[in-house]
Design a protein around this motif. Structure first.
Motif, PDB file in Angstrom:
ATOM      1  N   PHE A 223     -57.312 -29.772  72.849  1.00 32.89           N
ATOM      2  CA  PHE A 223     -56.272 -29.830  72.172  1.00 32.89           C
ATOM      3  C   PHE A 223     -55.525 -29.441  73.458  1.00 32.89           C
ATOM      4  CE2 PHE A 223     -53.210 -26.121  72.515  1.00 32.89           C
ATOM      5  CZ  PHE A 223     -52.484 -26.027  70.935  1.00 32.89           C
ATOM      6  N   ALA A 224     -55.802 -29.385  74.706  1.00 38.74           N
ATOM      7  CA  ALA A 224     -54.714 -29.060  75.924  1.00 38.74           C
ATOM      8  C   ALA A 224     -54.420 -30.495  76.348  1.00 38.74           C
ATOM      9  CB  ALA A 224     -55.653 -28.451  77.352  1.00 38.74           C
ATOM     10  N   ASN A 225     -55.345 -31.476  76.227  1.00 37.91           N
ATOM     11  CA  ASN A 225     -55.612 -32.634  76.613  1.00 37.91           C
ATOM     12  C   ASN A 225     -54.422 -34.026  75.684  1.00 37.91           C
ATOM     13  OD1 ASN A 225     -56.609 -35.405  77.880  1.00 37.91           O
ATOM     14  ND2 ASN A 225     -57.375 -35.216  75.942  1.00 37.91           N
ATOM     15  N   SER A 226     -54.216 -33.408  74.889  1.00 29.91           N
ATOM     16  CA  SER A 226     -53.706 -33.788  74.149  1.00 29.91           C
ATOM     17  C   SER A 226     -51.946 -33.374  73.974  1.00 29.91           C
ATOM     18  CB  SER A 226     -54.054 -33.561  72.288  1.00 29.91           C
ATOM     19  OG  SER A 226     -53.511 -34.094  70.965  1.00 29.91           O
ATOM     20  N   VAL A 227     -51.377 -32.345  74.132  1.00 32.98           N
ATOM     21  CA  VAL A 227     -50.369 -31.664  74.340  1.00 32.98           C
ATOM     22  C   VAL A 227     -49.852 -32.870  75.379  1.00 32.98           C
ATOM     23  CG1 VAL A 227     -49.243 -29.632  75.499  1.00 32.98           C
ATOM     24  CG2 VAL A 227     -50.768 -29.523  73.272  1.00 32.98           C
ATOM     25  N   PHE A 228     -51.130 -32.849  76.706  1.00 32.49           N
ATOM     26  CA  PHE A 228     -50.346 -33.343  77.794  1.00 32.49           C
ATOM     27  C   PHE A 228     -50.377 -34.794  77.847  1.00 32.49           C
ATOM     28  CE2 PHE A 228     -51.685 -36.174  81.424  1.00 32.49           C
ATOM     29  CZ  PHE A 228     -50.909 -35.940  82.156  1.00 32.49           C
ATOM     30  N   SER A 229     -51.105 -35.866  76.913  1.00 35.34           N
ATOM     31  CA  SER A 229     -50.998 -37.009  76.607  1.00 35.34           C
ATOM     32  C   SER A 229     -49.910 -37.654  75.849  1.00 35.34           C
ATOM     33  CB  SER A 229     -52.212 -37.666  75.716  1.00 35.34           C
ATOM     34  OG  SER A 229     -52.747 -36.763  74.670  1.00 35.34           O
ATOM     35  N   MET A 282     -60.431 -26.033  84.880  1.00 39.57           N
ATOM     36  CA  MET A 282     -58.479 -26.693  85.414  1.00 39.57           C
ATOM     37  C   MET A 282     -58.323 -27.345  84.634  1.00 39.57           C
ATOM     38  SD  MET A 282     -62.011 -29.177  87.556  1.00 39.57           S
ATOM     39  CE  MET A 282     -60.873 -30.526  88.127  1.00 39.57           C
ATOM     40  N   SER A 283     -58.874 -27.519  83.567  1.00 41.96           N
ATOM     41  CA  SER A 283     -58.194 -27.447  81.916  1.00 41.96           C
ATOM     42  C   SER A 283     -56.883 -26.786  82.109  1.00 41.96           C
ATOM     43  CB  SER A 283     -58.627 -27.558  80.932  1.00 41.96           C
ATOM     44  OG  SER A 283     -57.506 -27.967  79.567  1.00 41.96           O
ATOM     45  N   PHE A 284     -56.737 -25.484  82.082  1.00 45.87           N
ATOM     46  CA  PHE A 284     -55.812 -24.065  82.269  1.00 45.87           C
ATOM     47  C   PHE A 284     -55.067 -24.788  83.251  1.00 45.87           C
ATOM     48  CE2 PHE A 284     -54.619 -20.336  84.205  1.00 45.87           C
ATOM     49  CZ  PHE A 284     -53.725 -19.966  83.783  1.00 45.87           C
ATOM     50  N   ILE A 285     -54.878 -25.349  84.427  1.00 48.98           N
ATOM     51  CA  ILE A 285     -54.770 -24.750  85.312  1.00 48.98           C
ATOM     52  C   ILE A 285     -53.688 -26.170  85.666  1.00 48.98           C
ATOM     53  CG2 ILE A 285     -54.775 -25.524  88.295  1.00 48.98           C
ATOM     54  CD1 ILE A 285     -55.888 -22.574  87.704  1.00 48.98           C
ATOM     55  N   GLY A 286     -54.372 -27.361  85.625  1.00 45.90           N
ATOM     56  CA  GLY A 286     -53.175 -28.663  84.734  1.00 45.90           C
ATOM     57  C   GLY A 286     -52.105 -28.215  83.803  1.00 45.90           C
ATOM     58  N   LEU A 287     -52.259 -27.458  83.014  1.00 48.39           N
ATOM     59  CA  LEU A 287     -51.326 -27.777  82.195  1.00 48.39           C
ATOM     60  C   LEU A 287     -50.186 -26.335  82.202  1.00 48.39           C
ATOM     61  CD1 LEU A 287     -50.690 -28.519  79.045  1.00 48.39           C
ATOM     62  CD2 LEU A 287     -53.435 -28.975  79.673  1.00 48.39           C
ATOM     63  N   PHE A 288     -50.508 -25.615  83.205  1.00 54.94           N
ATOM     64  CA  PHE A 288     -49.705 -24.820  83.807  1.00 54.94           C
ATOM     65  C   PHE A 288     -49.018 -25.382  84.844  1.00 54.94           C
ATOM     66  CE2 PHE A 288     -48.396 -21.897  87.688  1.00 54.94           C
ATOM     67  CZ  PHE A 288     -47.854 -20.341  86.639  1.00 54.94           C
ATOM     68  N   VAL A 289     -49.786 -26.025  85.877  1.00 52.40           N
ATOM     69  CA  VAL A 289     -49.190 -26.852  86.672  1.00 52.40           C
ATOM     70  C   VAL A 289     -48.200 -27.992  86.066  1.00 52.40           C
ATOM     71  CG1 VAL A 289     -49.356 -29.008  88.729  1.00 52.40           C
ATOM     72  CG2 VAL A 289     -50.605 -26.948  88.382  1.00 52.40           C
ATOM     73  N   VAL A 304     -55.374 -35.471  87.120  1.00 54.03           N
ATOM     74  CA  VAL A 304     -56.112 -35.258  87.800  1.00 54.03           C
ATOM     75  C   VAL A 304     -57.303 -33.654  86.694  1.00 54.03           C
ATOM     76  CG1 VAL A 304     -57.457 -34.349  89.992  1.00 54.03           C
ATOM     77  CG2 VAL A 304     -55.692 -36.326  89.833  1.00 54.03           C
ATOM     78  N   PHE A 305     -56.907 -32.888  86.923  1.00 52.96           N
ATOM     79  CA  PHE A 305     -57.038 -31.862  86.609  1.00 52.96           C
ATOM     80  C   PHE A 305     -57.135 -31.776  85.254  1.00 52.96           C
ATOM     81  CE2 PHE A 305     -54.801 -29.405  89.942  1.00 52.96           C
ATOM     82  CZ  PHE A 305     -56.279 -28.737  90.298  1.00 52.96           C
ATOM     83  N   VAL A 306     -56.526 -32.824  84.138  1.00 49.05           N
ATOM     84  CA  VAL A 306     -56.895 -32.926  82.815  1.00 49.05           C
ATOM     85  C   VAL A 306     -58.157 -33.464  82.732  1.00 49.05           C
ATOM     86  CG1 VAL A 306     -55.832 -33.264  80.585  1.00 49.05           C
ATOM     87  CG2 VAL A 306     -54.290 -32.026  82.009  1.00 49.05           C
ATOM     88  N   GLY A 307     -57.532 -34.598  83.046  1.00 47.86           N
ATOM     89  CA  GLY A 307     -59.013 -36.091  83.117  1.00 47.86           C
ATOM     90  C   GLY A 307     -59.644 -34.994  83.898  1.00 47.86           C
ATOM     91  N   LEU A 308     -60.351 -35.337  84.659  1.00 50.29           N
ATOM     92  CA  LEU A 308     -62.001 -33.915  85.357  1.00 50.29           C
ATOM     93  C   LEU A 308     -61.819 -32.902  84.393  1.00 50.29           C
ATOM     94  CD1 LEU A 308     -61.314 -33.881  88.723  1.00 50.29           C
ATOM     95  CD2 LEU A 308     -62.571 -35.572  87.495  1.00 50.29           C
ATOM     96  N   SER A 309     -61.287 -32.308  83.987  1.00 50.34           N
ATOM     97  CA  SER A 309     -61.805 -30.673  82.755  1.00 50.34           C
ATOM     98  C   SER A 309     -62.561 -31.592  81.227  1.00 50.34           C
ATOM     99  CB  SER A 309     -61.133 -30.552  82.402  1.00 50.34           C
ATOM    100  OG  SER A 309     -59.871 -30.920  81.688  1.00 50.34           O
TER     101      SER A 309
END
Length: 395
Positions: A223-229, A282-289, A304-309
């Motif tokens: 869910f978070a990954n797709s919002v970013f991409s 880490m996914s949460f941190i990535g979306l916040f940034v 980096v954060f979203v990918g590693l998560s």
């Protein structure tokens, strides 16, 4: 003679990984350009989110049927059929001149993507002996993520040099090439249809707290990954296609790096829950940034954060799922795995696209970041809650 089996496994794993790489590189080549292509055809953020949602929804809805089909007719046949359908959809995208046509064509492509994604995931497990399952999952998932990292970068460059239409056509040709490779080089693995127990496996999946919590965890990460991409190309519209491609390449590379390492070490990881928890946080941190800036450098950090998560979490949860079901029904189980992925990838942009139009990007990215935290709580609590209920019942 002793080396023949390991060598055969390695050869098949390399062939399958190559095919997976090509299939996924093809489907993400146009990721940097699709949002702007939809915008060019008159669509807004909500349209972008909904179109992406329909593609993932088609994949989600057909993942379980595709897994069942692959158990019955064979994984190789399902890969070929899925690839042909996806290639037709990709080739038709340049001729979709309205938002409605883009929705229809991209959803059709998603049906084909469901076929080959589920079948390749199950095939990787079928070619492995019991001690090789983690390795097979890790390296085929690494091939997938390598494609997801390099594909957008290549697509951004191709779009800059030759135009958007060329990227769609190139994707269709690559998928057709993958179909040919599958038909010629992948050995056909016979399924014992008499042992394919869809109903029994369905009960195992729905009643197993480890599987359910893993599926929920996978959904929340994607869910978070797709919002970013989905929205980074519009959110950072001041950046070039090439810059967006680089950001996605970093995301995919980080996703890729964690997978073989985690897969190879999975048997030595004593506390999978802790490692998965770190990945989801880490996914949460990535979306916040992401909500703080649309500049190139912060977006690289987010990647980096979203990918590693996802690289850390998805492999461990997939291994957990594979360990819980009989081998002859793993295609069906992989359908649930892919369904969780695709529902997350589709529902994320659909919901947050509406949030963006009504409340802005900051709210959308921060609420998307909360989803992995909620998924983490469920992932941690569900197995414990169910085990306590069982103990009380027995008592």
């Amino acid at each position: 003679m002793r080396n023949k089996a390991p060598n055969k496994f390695s050869q098949n794993l390399f062939t399958l990984s190559t095919i997976i790489f090509l299939l996924y590189a093809a489907q993400v080549q146009f990721r940097p350009v699709l949002p702007r292509y939809i915008e060019l055809r008159g669509g807004g953020e909500a349209d972008i989110g909904f179109i992406i949602f329909l593609n993932w929804l088609a994949q989600a809805l057909l993942s379980v049927p595709s897994g069942s089909l692959s158990d019955r007719v064979g994984k190789r046949t399902t890969i070929v059929l899925g690839g042909l359908a996806a290639a037709v959809g990709f080739a038709a995208l340049p001729y979709a001149y309205t938002v409605f046509l883009i929705m229809f064509v991209y959803a059709f492509a998603g049906m084909g993507q469901a076929g080959y994604s589920t079948a390749t995931a199950a095939y990787s497990i079928d070619i492995a002996q019991s001690k090789q399952v983690s390795r097979a999952i890790a390296w085929t998932q690494a091939a997938r993520q390598t494609a997801l990292s390099l594909g957008p970068a290549v697509g951004g460059i191709l779009a800059t040099l030759f135009g958007v239409d060329f990227v769609f056509s190139a994707s269709a040709l690559i998928v057709l090439g993958s179909v040919v490779l599958s038909r010629v080089f992948l050995p056909k693995i016979r399924s014992d249809v008499s042992k394919v127990d869809v109903r029994g496996t369905g009960k195992i999946i729905l009643r197993n707290p480890l599987i359910l919590s893993s599926l929920i965890g996978i959904f929340s990460l994607q869910f978070a990954n797709s919002v970013f991409s989905s929205f980074a190309p519009i959110y950072a519209r001041e950046l070039s296609f090439a810059a967006i491609g680089v950001i996605f390449a970093v995301q995919g590379m980080m996703n890729m790096v964690g997978r073989p390492i985690v897969g190879e070490l999975s048997s030595k990881i004593k506390n999978r829950t802790l490692v998965v928890s770190i990945g989801m946080f880490m996914s949460f941190i990535g979306l916040f940034v992401l909500s703080l800036s649309s500049s190139f450098e912060p977006l690289v950090l987010v990647a980096v954060f979203v990918g590693l998560s996802t690289g850390i979490g998805v492999v461990l949860m997939l291994i957990t799922i594979a360990e819980q079901v009989p081998k002859e029904n793993r295609g069906f189980a992989m359908g649930f795995f892919n369904m969780a992925i695709y529902l997350g990838l589709g529902i994320g942009p659909a919901i947050e696209g509406l949030v963006i139009e009504n409340f802005g990007y900051v709210t959308a990215f921060q609420t998307a970041g909360v989803v992995p935290l909620v998924g983490l709580l469920i992932f941690l609590m569900l197995p414990r809650f169910v085990s306590r209920s069982v103990v009380k019942t027995k008592g």
